[in-house]
Design an enzyme around this catalytic site. Structure first.
Site, PDB file in Angstrom:
ATOM      1  N   ARG A 252      33.284  41.033  51.461  1.00 24.25           N
ATOM      2  CA  ARG A 252      33.937  42.036  52.293  1.00 24.25           C
ATOM      3  C   ARG A 252      32.845  42.885  52.926  1.00 24.25           C
ATOM      4  O   ARG A 252      31.701  42.923  52.458  1.00 24.25           O
ATOM      5  CB  ARG A 252      34.874  42.904  51.449  1.00 24.25           C
TER       6      ARG A 252
ATOM      7  N   LEU B  90      57.844  33.842  33.083  1.00 23.48           N
ATOM      8  CA  LEU B  90      57.810  34.812  31.996  1.00 23.48           C
ATOM      9  C   LEU B  90      59.233  35.227  31.638  1.00 23.48           C
ATOM     10  O   LEU B  90      60.028  35.550  32.519  1.00 23.48           O
ATOM     11  CB  LEU B  90      57.002  36.051  32.395  1.00 23.48           C
TER      12      LEU B  90
ATOM     13  N   TYR C 211      65.573  43.067  48.295  1.00 29.32           N
ATOM     14  CA  TYR C 211      65.957  43.285  46.903  1.00 29.32           C
ATOM     15  C   TYR C 211      66.391  44.732  46.680  1.00 29.32           C
ATOM     16  O   TYR C 211      67.317  44.999  45.895  1.00 29.32           O
ATOM     17  CB  TYR C 211      64.801  42.937  45.967  1.00 29.32           C
TER      18      TYR C 211
ATOM     19  N   TYR D 276      47.842  35.472  56.168  1.00 28.94           N
ATOM     20  CA  TYR D 276      47.754  36.700  55.374  1.00 28.94           C
ATOM     21  C   TYR D 276      48.643  37.787  55.952  1.00 28.94           C
ATOM     22  O   TYR D 276      49.503  38.349  55.261  1.00 28.94           O
ATOM     23  CB  TYR D 276      46.301  37.181  55.318  1.00 28.94           C
TER      24      TYR D 276
ATOM     25  N   ASP E  94      46.435  36.017  36.261  1.00 26.38           N
ATOM     26  CA  ASP E  94      45.369  35.821  37.248  1.00 26.38           C
ATOM     27  C   ASP E  94      44.824  34.411  37.108  1.00 26.38           C
ATOM     28  O   ASP E  94      44.599  33.943  35.992  1.00 26.38           O
ATOM     29  CB  ASP E  94      44.254  36.849  37.042  1.00 26.38           C
TER      30      ASP E  94
ATOM     31  N   GLY F 266      41.028  40.995  39.175  1.00 18.52           N
ATOM     32  CA  GLY F 266      40.269  41.130  40.410  1.00 18.52           C
ATOM     33  C   GLY F 266      39.708  42.523  40.616  1.00 18.52           C
ATOM     34  O   GLY F 266      39.737  43.374  39.722  1.00 18.52           O
ATOM     35  N   PHE F 267      39.210  42.751  41.809  1.00 21.82           N
ATOM     36  CA  PHE F 267      38.557  44.020  42.138  1.00 21.82           C
ATOM     37  C   PHE F 267      39.475  45.214  41.886  1.00 21.82           C
ATOM     38  O   PHE F 267      39.196  46.069  41.038  1.00 21.82           O
ATOM     39  CB  PHE F 267      38.094  43.974  43.601  1.00 21.82           C
TER      40      PHE F 267
ATOM     41  N   THR G 230      39.579  34.212  42.944  1.00 19.18           N
ATOM     42  CA  THR G 230      38.739  35.091  43.772  1.00 19.18           C
ATOM     43  C   THR G 230      37.938  36.076  42.922  1.00 19.18           C
ATOM     44  O   THR G 230      37.361  37.015  43.454  1.00 19.18           O
ATOM     45  CB  THR G 230      39.608  35.892  44.776  1.00 19.18           C
TER      46      THR G 230
ATOM     47  N   LEU H  67      49.487  42.485  42.699  1.00 23.15           N
ATOM     48  CA  LEU H  67      48.209  42.603  43.406  1.00 23.15           C
ATOM     49  C   LEU H  67      47.654  41.258  43.867  1.00 23.15           C
ATOM     50  O   LEU H  67      46.790  41.215  44.742  1.00 23.15           O
ATOM     51  CB  LEU H  67      47.159  43.258  42.498  1.00 23.15           C
TER      52      LEU H  67
END
Length: 307
Positions: free
Chosen positions: A182, A57, A153, A139, A31, A10-11, A35, A67
């Site tokens: 954005r 994994l 944690y 969000y 990813d 992403g960005f 988006t 991210l």
């Protein structure tokens, strides 16, 4: 170092990956490209295509950077469940990978955890004023939950975790289209195309904008500096700018003849936002270097090339 980055295409992720790969680190990116528009991953990067919350994994990593998120309001309002999942199950998955690896985790939270802050510029010690079940809560509150889980944690397992709260990062590759757009990239795109500049509300709401190169520099410091275990940092600018002034600046810098069009305000949209970066200055030796004018110039030039 062996580094795992969720949302690395992403960005933000693509710029971080580019910086890390120059130092010959071993990079794995997870990813799902949900988006991603301007993806640019170097060939040496190992890519796992999928959602982090459903990725298993067994490898060990020295550093884990989470991210993966849907940070555009129009987008996450349309995808509330997916948004909450990446900041709940996704965060849990990344924490478990970090714990099994005995590694370091850097979580990219958000200035949205502060909600409609009553203190501006806002310090990390401010608890936030957030609507827990409003249209933005998928969000805002999932980011807050992620922080709570990460610190759990840290307290229960002694995990080396670091949390950053970025403030309105912008630059090349930031999507401008549809529900993903954005504010900076959308205004630039509209200005270049000669379309109306669309502002939600009256434009007097403020934000503090950070160029992506400055974000990368702060993130690298957060990853590799010692003695940051359990720390939370604002990564942003302390200089407020009205959205109407941002629109006017982009119109002038791009030479556009576009008009400004006002739309109904977004629900629960914070009226002011800027970062208190005293802690980042003191503990990271970091502060923004790129002015808004220089950052916008670079971003406008990049979008002109794309269009």
């Amino acid at each position: 170092m062996k580094i795992l980055i969720s949302g690395g295409a992403g960005f933000l992720g693509s710029f971080l990956v580019e910086s890390l790969i120059k130092e010959d680190h071993d990079i794995t990116v997870v990813d799902d490209f949900s988006t991603v528009k301007y993806h640019a991953l170097p060939e040496k990067v190992k890519l796992i295509k999928g959602k982090i919350e459903s990725t298993d994994l067994n490898e060990k990593f020295d550093y884990v950077v989470h991210l993966a998120a849907r940070p555009s309001p129009e987008d996450y309002i349309q995808h509330p469940v997916e948004t909450a999942m990446s900041n709940s199950m996704g965060t849990y998955k990344m924490l478990e990978i970090t714990r099994k690896s005995d590694g370091v985790m850097v979580y990219t939270s958000s200035s949205e955890v502060y909600g409609s802050a009553e203190i501006v510029p806002t310090p990390e010690t401010y608890w936030g004023k957030v609507n827990p079940n409003g249209i933005r809560s998928c969000y805002d509150e999932s980011k807050r939950f992620s922080e709570a889980l990460i610190m759990s944690y840290y307290r229960e397992y002694g995990l080396d975790v670091r949390i950053q709260r970025p403030f309105n990062v912008y630059g090349p590759r930031l999507r401008e289209d549809g529900s993903y757009g954005r504010v900076v990239s959308r205004f630039i795109y509209q200005a270049i195309k000669g379309e109306d500049i669309t502002i939600f509300g009256d434009g007097n709401q403020t934000r503090a904008f950070l160029y992506v190169d400055d974000w990368v520099n702060a993130t690298l410091k957060m990853m590799f500096l010692k003695s940051l275990k359990g720390e939370v940092f604002n990564v942003g600018s302390n200089k407020e700018m009205k959205i109407i002034d941002l629109a006017s600046m982009i119109l002038e810098m791009s030479g556009s003849t576009s008009k400004i069009k006002f739309l109904p305000p977004r629900p629960d949209d914070p009226p002011r936002r800027a970062a208190d970066i005293s802690k980042a200055r003191e503990k990271l030796g970091w502060e923004p270097k790129v002015s808004v004018e220089d950052g916008l110039k670079k971003t406008i030039e990049w979008f002109r090339e794309q269009l």
